[in-house]
Design an enzyme around this catalytic site. Structure first.
Site, short mmCIF file in Angstrom:
data_model
loop_
_atom_site.label_atom_id
_atom_site.label_comp_id
_atom_site.label_asym_id
_atom_site.label_seq_id
_atom_site.Cartn_x
_atom_site.Cartn_y
_atom_site.Cartn_z
CG HIS A 262 -2.06 0.97 1.11
ND1 HIS A 262 -1.94 2.31 1.39
CD2 HIS A 262 -3.36 0.77 0.74
CE1 HIS A 262 -3.11 2.90 1.19
NE2 HIS A 262 -3.98 2.00 0.79
CG ASP A 313 -8.09 -3.28 -3.10
OD1 ASP A 313 -9.25 -2.88 -3.17
OD2 ASP A 313 -7.10 -2.53 -3.16
#
Length: 377
Positions: A262, A313
């Site tokens: 991320h 996700d």
């Protein structure tokens, strides 16, 4: 005026002040209005969390009841929107349809030209209620299933699942989806939220800002990672392959594994913590933990091999699939949740506005470059 050069992608740049969301990427902290996401996921609801984002505090019982009443009352679509959904080409994608439908909503909104605080709140109620209706209704239309009328007695999460599937969801499914909505509700100045604020800063209406946000979310580098994750799981399952060996081969071929790492978090994405648990619990409740089991084996291997953590996700893919949601609805569902945060940011931008107009680091020919007549070129 400062002309300091920003890094590529504006990484690490503080672009505005906001009281909505705070992230500590090193500590793995995500908070809405100062309240940790773990507390909200465990104790709150999407409706209460949305109130918190819009109004800056948790509501009391009467305020929450009034908020829920307004939100459920907004579950209606102009017939022209329904006509549009029925008339789009058969190969239209849900994100194309949602982006266009939200823009179309503005034409039929009585407050469209009013960008005052109260009008923005009224439009936020409508948009938050209408976006899930559009997604569910379009999915049923394209599958030639009869539309399902909104049920104003249901929660926000339960009503979407009801309108999508045509059957009342279980308490387990409703709570899992509600938590997913809370986890995705806001994430500071991500690409879509920043796009919304830039548009709002021109004093454009909230529908324009949300249309732009959906356009940004449509890009695969922002909203599509969970779709790619699920396609990977499908491919592994179809091939009957060992997930670790499959991912090893992908690494050998220099292919990216979606759902890991991320831009902000340098430790585990706090949202992934809850989605991992939800994926497992939903799988057990459905009597099939296949997607969770595959995901977990991949996660452990990637963590060991590449020192990368799963992000929001990765487990949202198996969570949504276990809820019976089609893969091309994953990103629209992101919008169903994120409209709460987008609306909060547009309201905040309009309440204390200044046009967002950064500078560019010029890398073209040195000035002054001479104009050459066309005969000499």
């Amino acid at each position: 005026m400062s002309t300091a050069v920003a890094p590529k992608g504006l990484e690490g740049i503080v672009a505005t002040t906001s009281a909505i969301c705070w992230i500590d990427g090193d500590a793995g902290v995500l908070s809405y209005r100062g309240i940790d996401i773990h507390e909200l996921a465990q104790l709150s609801t999407f409706e209460e969390t949305t109130y918190l984002l819009w109004f800056g505090k948790l509501p009391n019982a009467a305020e929450l009841a009034e908020f829920i009443k307004h939100l459920s009352a907004a579950r209606e679509l102009n017939p022209k929107i329904v006509d549009f959904l029925r008339g789009v080409p058969a190969d239209a994608t849900p994100m194309q349809v949602l982006r266009t439908a939200v823009s179309l909503l503005s034409i039929y909104d009585a407050d469209e030209a009013d960008c005052t605080h109260d009008a923005n709140v009224r439009k936020s109620f409508r948009l938050t209620a209408q976006i899930p209706m559009i997604v569910a209704l379009f999915d049923r239309i394209r599958k030639r299933k009869p539309p399902v009328e909104a049920d104003r007695s249901l929660s926000h999460a339960a009503n979407f699942l009801w309108m999508l599937n045509g059957e009342k969801p279980s308490d387990t499914a409703t709570r899992a989806f509600d938590i997913a909505l809370i986890l995705h509700a806001d994430h500071e100045l991500n690409a879509s939220t920043f796009a919304a604020r830039v548009i709002a800063a021109t004093l454009a209406d909230i529908h324009s800002a949300i249309t732009g946000a959906i356009g940004a979310l449509k890009g695969p580098l922002h909203g599509g990672a969970n779709e790619a994750t699920m396609r990977l799981l499908y491919a592994i399952d179809k091939a009957g392959a060992d997930p670790v060996e499959y991912v090893k081969q992908m690494f050998a071929e220099k292919k990216k594994i979606s759902g890991f790492g991320h831009r902000v978090y340098h430790t585990e994405d706090p949202r992934a913590t809850h989605l991992r648990r939800m994926s497992e619990e939903l799988g057990k409740a459905a009597g099939n933990t296949k997607w969770f089991d595959l995901s977990r084996k991949i996660e452990l291997f990637v963590k060991q091999e590449k020192k990368l953590n799963a992000n929001v996700d990765f487990y949202s893919a198996s969570t949504y699939t276990t809820l019976g949601i089609d893969i091309d609805l994953f990103t629209p569902i992101f919008a169903i949740s994120r409209i709460s945060g987008w609306a909060a940011h547009v309201i905040e931008q309009h309440d204390d506005n200044r046009l967002i107009r950064p500078r560019a680091d010029y890398t073209g020919p040195a000035y002054p470059a001479s104009y050459t007549s066309i005969e000499k070129r």
